[in-house]
Design a protein around this motif. Structure first.
Motif, PDB file in Angstrom:
ATOM      1  N   GLU A 119       0.824  -1.205   0.000  1.00  0.00           N
ATOM      2  CA  GLU A 119       0.000   0.000   0.000  1.00  0.00           C
ATOM      3  C   GLU A 119       0.864   1.262   0.000  1.00  0.00           C
ATOM      4  N   SER A 140      -3.938   6.904  -5.967  1.00  0.00           N
ATOM      5  CA  SER A 140      -3.641   6.028  -4.833  1.00  0.00           C
ATOM      6  C   SER A 140      -4.811   5.104  -4.524  1.00  0.00           C
ATOM      7  N   SER A 141      -6.012   5.675  -4.480  1.00  0.00           N
ATOM      8  CA  SER A 141      -7.206   4.865  -4.177  1.00  0.00           C
ATOM      9  C   SER A 141      -7.457   3.825  -5.254  1.00  0.00           C
ATOM     10  N   ILE A 163      -4.993   0.988  -4.867  1.00  0.00           N
ATOM     11  CA  ILE A 163      -5.297   0.151  -3.703  1.00  0.00           C
ATOM     12  C   ILE A 163      -6.533  -0.695  -3.959  1.00  0.00           C
ATOM     13  N   LEU A 164      -7.553  -0.106  -4.587  1.00  0.00           N
ATOM     14  CA  LEU A 164      -8.793  -0.853  -4.825  1.00  0.00           C
ATOM     15  C   LEU A 164      -8.659  -1.911  -5.918  1.00  0.00           C
ATOM     16  N   ALA A 180      -5.120  11.449  -4.568  1.00  0.00           N
ATOM     17  CA  ALA A 180      -6.159  10.629  -3.938  1.00  0.00           C
ATOM     18  C   ALA A 180      -6.742   9.618  -4.926  1.00  0.00           C
TER      19      ALA A 180
END
Length: 143
Positions: free
Chosen positions: A28, A60-61, A64-65, A57
């Motif tokens: 992460e 990165s999101s 991660i998702l 944002a």
């Protein structure tokens, strides 16, 4: 910010996020570092602070998702490697000396092993192939 371009600070943040990635092996942090690099690119292209934070944002999101579930699935699907006597279970062997419920000898993985049959009523003659069911101490249990 004191004469240093904002994109440089984003790269410093990316490098700072790379340190815990290396120390903890938590992917992460790497995904957040990639988001910081994307924000640095946005700053370098003249994007404002809000655009930089939004790009950080979103990137990165999204990583991660999307990446984390794929990585977990790949880790779960990886075959487990057996070693030692566990690797011998399920292999075939050749009977060297008659094997019955009391004992005998087989050739397993290039080595001579003492063996006994799983079913005490069964006997296997020399030359016959048998399957190793388990290893009991230094004795292969075959059928």
């Amino acid at each position: 910010m004191g004469g240093v371009d904002v994109w440089v600070w984003w790269l410093v943040a990316a490098a700072a996020l790379g340190i815990p990635l290396v120390l903890t092996a938590m992917p992460e942090f790497g995904m957040l570092a990639v988001g910081a690099v994307a924000a640095a690119g946005t700053a370098g292209l003249g994007g404002g602070y809000v655009a930089q934070v939004v790009v950080f944002a979103v990137v990165s999101s999204a990583l991660i998702l999307v990446v984390r579930p794929v990585a977990r699935r790949m880790r779960a699907e990886r075959p487990e490697l057996s070693s030692g006597v566990d690797a011998l279970k399920g292999r075939q062997a050749v009977v060297l000396e008659r094997v019955d419920g009391q004992g005998g000898r087989i050739k397993l993985a290039g080595e001579v092993w003492s063996a006994r049959s799983l079913d005490t009523e069964s006997a296997y003659e020399p030359g016959r192939q048998v399957d190793v069911v388990e290893i009991d101490g230094a004795t292969a249990v075959v059928m």
